[in-house]
Every structure is written in C-alpha cells, then in structure tokens.
Design a protein around this motif. Structure first.
Motif, mmCIF file in Angstrom:
data_model
loop_
_atom_site.group_PDB
_atom_site.id
_atom_site.type_symbol
_atom_site.label_atom_id
_atom_site.label_comp_id
_atom_site.label_asym_id
_atom_site.label_seq_id
_atom_site.Cartn_x
_atom_site.Cartn_y
_atom_site.Cartn_z
ATOM 1 N N LEU A 4 1.180 -1.208 0.152
ATOM 2 C CA LEU A 4 0.046 0.016 -0.054
ATOM 3 C C LEU A 4 0.835 1.155 0.133
ATOM 4 O O LEU A 4 1.830 1.070 0.611
ATOM 5 C CB LEU A 4 -0.769 -0.128 1.130
ATOM 6 N N ARG A 5 1.330 2.478 -0.363
ATOM 7 C CA ARG A 5 1.484 2.952 -0.675
ATOM 8 C C ARG A 5 0.365 4.620 -0.782
ATOM 9 O O ARG A 5 -1.104 4.661 -1.128
ATOM 10 C CB ARG A 5 2.140 3.740 -2.242
ATOM 11 N N LEU A 6 1.106 5.056 0.462
ATOM 12 C CA LEU A 6 -0.478 6.583 0.872
ATOM 13 C C LEU A 6 -0.579 7.579 -0.921
ATOM 14 O O LEU A 6 0.948 8.733 -0.840
ATOM 15 C CB LEU A 6 0.356 6.876 1.179
ATOM 16 N N ALA A 7 -1.599 7.557 -0.887
ATOM 17 C CA ALA A 7 -1.660 8.795 -2.256
ATOM 18 C C ALA A 7 -1.501 10.000 -2.308
ATOM 19 O O ALA A 7 -1.008 11.051 -3.223
ATOM 20 C CB ALA A 7 -2.795 7.955 -3.389
ATOM 21 N N ALA A 8 -2.299 10.991 -1.411
ATOM 22 C CA ALA A 8 -2.561 11.625 -0.952
ATOM 23 C C ALA A 8 -2.644 12.561 0.479
ATOM 24 O O ALA A 8 -3.482 11.203 1.130
ATOM 25 C CB ALA A 8 -3.484 12.540 -1.892
ATOM 26 N N SER A 9 -2.719 12.854 0.912
ATOM 27 C CA SER A 9 -2.863 13.501 2.471
ATOM 28 C C SER A 9 -4.093 15.143 2.062
ATOM 29 O O SER A 9 -3.471 15.963 1.357
ATOM 30 C CB SER A 9 -2.385 13.147 3.376
ATOM 31 N N ARG A 10 -4.851 15.239 3.118
ATOM 32 C CA ARG A 10 -5.588 16.556 2.867
ATOM 33 C C ARG A 10 -5.740 17.071 4.356
ATOM 34 O O ARG A 10 -6.507 15.984 4.906
ATOM 35 C CB ARG A 10 -6.694 16.739 2.554
ATOM 36 N N VAL A 11 -5.349 18.172 4.699
ATOM 37 C CA VAL A 11 -4.926 18.450 5.832
ATOM 38 C C VAL A 11 -6.387 20.424 5.334
ATOM 39 O O VAL A 11 -6.872 20.403 4.999
ATOM 40 C CB VAL A 11 -3.917 19.497 6.346
ATOM 41 N N PHE A 12 -7.768 19.610 6.633
ATOM 42 C CA PHE A 12 -8.813 20.557 5.996
ATOM 43 C C PHE A 12 -9.239 21.424 7.695
ATOM 44 O O PHE A 12 -8.943 20.310 8.615
ATOM 45 C CB PHE A 12 -9.772 19.781 4.996
ATOM 46 N N VAL A 13 -9.640 22.524 7.599
ATOM 47 C CA VAL A 13 -10.323 22.710 8.903
ATOM 48 C C VAL A 13 -11.751 23.743 7.661
ATOM 49 O O VAL A 13 -11.347 23.974 7.048
ATOM 50 C CB VAL A 13 -9.793 24.204 9.687
ATOM 51 N N THR A 14 -13.143 23.386 8.463
ATOM 52 C CA THR A 14 -14.343 24.047 7.801
ATOM 53 C C THR A 14 -15.252 24.922 9.465
ATOM 54 O O THR A 14 -14.653 23.892 10.164
ATOM 55 C CB THR A 14 -15.230 22.858 7.038
ATOM 56 N N GLY A 15 -15.364 25.302 8.319
ATOM 57 C CA GLY A 15 -16.163 26.370 9.480
ATOM 58 C C GLY A 15 -15.667 26.823 9.975
ATOM 59 O O GLY A 15 -16.225 27.851 11.308
ATOM 60 N N LEU A 16 -14.797 27.965 10.650
ATOM 61 C CA LEU A 16 -14.125 27.855 11.281
ATOM 62 C C LEU A 16 -14.351 29.300 10.821
ATOM 63 O O LEU A 16 -14.647 30.669 9.866
ATOM 64 C CB LEU A 16 -12.154 27.882 10.527
ATOM 65 N N LYS A 17 -14.646 30.754 11.525
ATOM 66 C CA LYS A 17 -15.049 31.587 12.180
ATOM 67 C C LYS A 17 -14.825 33.374 12.880
ATOM 68 O O LYS A 17 -13.561 32.568 13.866
ATOM 69 C CB LYS A 17 -16.446 31.347 13.298
ATOM 70 N N VAL A 18 -14.308 33.467 11.938
ATOM 71 C CA VAL A 18 -13.577 34.451 11.735
ATOM 72 C C VAL A 18 -14.504 36.170 12.206
ATOM 73 O O VAL A 18 -14.926 36.162 11.414
ATOM 74 C CB VAL A 18 -12.306 34.950 10.955
ATOM 75 N N GLN A 19 -13.848 36.728 12.959
ATOM 76 C CA GLN A 19 -14.469 38.044 13.334
ATOM 77 C C GLN A 19 -13.240 39.144 12.287
ATOM 78 O O GLN A 19 -11.846 39.378 12.755
ATOM 79 C CB GLN A 19 -14.550 38.925 14.563
#
Length: 122
Positions: A4-19
């Motif tokens: 097995l080979r790790l094909a891709a990685s994606r780090v994500f953040v969703t819905g981050l609230k910023v003023q």
C-alpha cells in the motif's frame, strides 16, 4: 494488498469563524463582520503518530486570526489570497484551497456570499 502506498493527504478546516473588519461599502468601514472560512491543504505525508511529522491544523486557525487582526481588508478575495499564501509558506503544502463566506453580505436574501480560490506550487 500488502503493498500500500499513501497517494495523497489533505489537511482541512471547515466552518472556522473569524471576526474581521472587511468590506468596501461605507456601512462596512470600521465594523467587524463574521466570516466563515474553509481551508484544504494538500501535503505529502507518511503514516505517523507524531504531530511533528504532520501539518498541524491549528496553524490554519492562527493564520486566519492574524490576518483578521491585521486591520481593515476591502475584499474577501484579498483575505482568501493572504490566507492561501500563508498556508503555502509551509514548504510541505503543494496546494491551498481557501473558501471565504461573508454571511451578512446579502442578508436576509442569501445565507452567504463569498469566494473560493486555489493556489498551488508550479
């Protein structure tokens, strides 16, 4: 299946609230407004249990907060580009997708308006 080979990685953040102080219209100047931020970063990684071997998603939160604290920004496009560029400062990031929603932009006629950009290394 043993190879097995790790094909891709994606780090994500969703819905981050910023003023942020953001907007070009007179009623937006000097006023803080909410933004909803989504970020996806493509990074090469290996299977690991060590935080030091990964891209810590807290850095995305910190970058967004620092950009917002940096003073008035006219356009959500500018905010998105600044955040994507900050994320790409980490040499492991090969692609950054940033989506900024401005919930009050067309209220009450729309839930949000905004922009989504993708920056990647050549």
């Amino acid at each position: 299946m043993s190879e097995l080979r790790l094909a891709a990685s994606r780090v994500f953040v969703t819905g981050l609230k910023v003023q942020a102080e953001i907007g070009v219209y007179r009623h937006e100047i000097g006023r803080v407004q909410p933004l909803i931020v989504d970020v996806e970063l493509d990074v090469p990684t290996v299977e690991t249990d060590r935080l030091a071997d990964t891209l810590n998603y807290e850095t995305i939160l910190t970058a967004a907060q620092e950009i917002a604290a940096g003073g008035h920004i006219d356009l959500v496009e500018t905010f998105a580009h600044r955040l994507a560029r900050r994320c790409l400062e980490d040499a492991r990031v090969t692609r950054a997708r940033v989506r900024i929603e401005k919930p009050l932009a067309l209220a009450p006629d729309a839930v949000a308006a905004g922009v989504e950009i993708t920056l990647e290394r050549p």
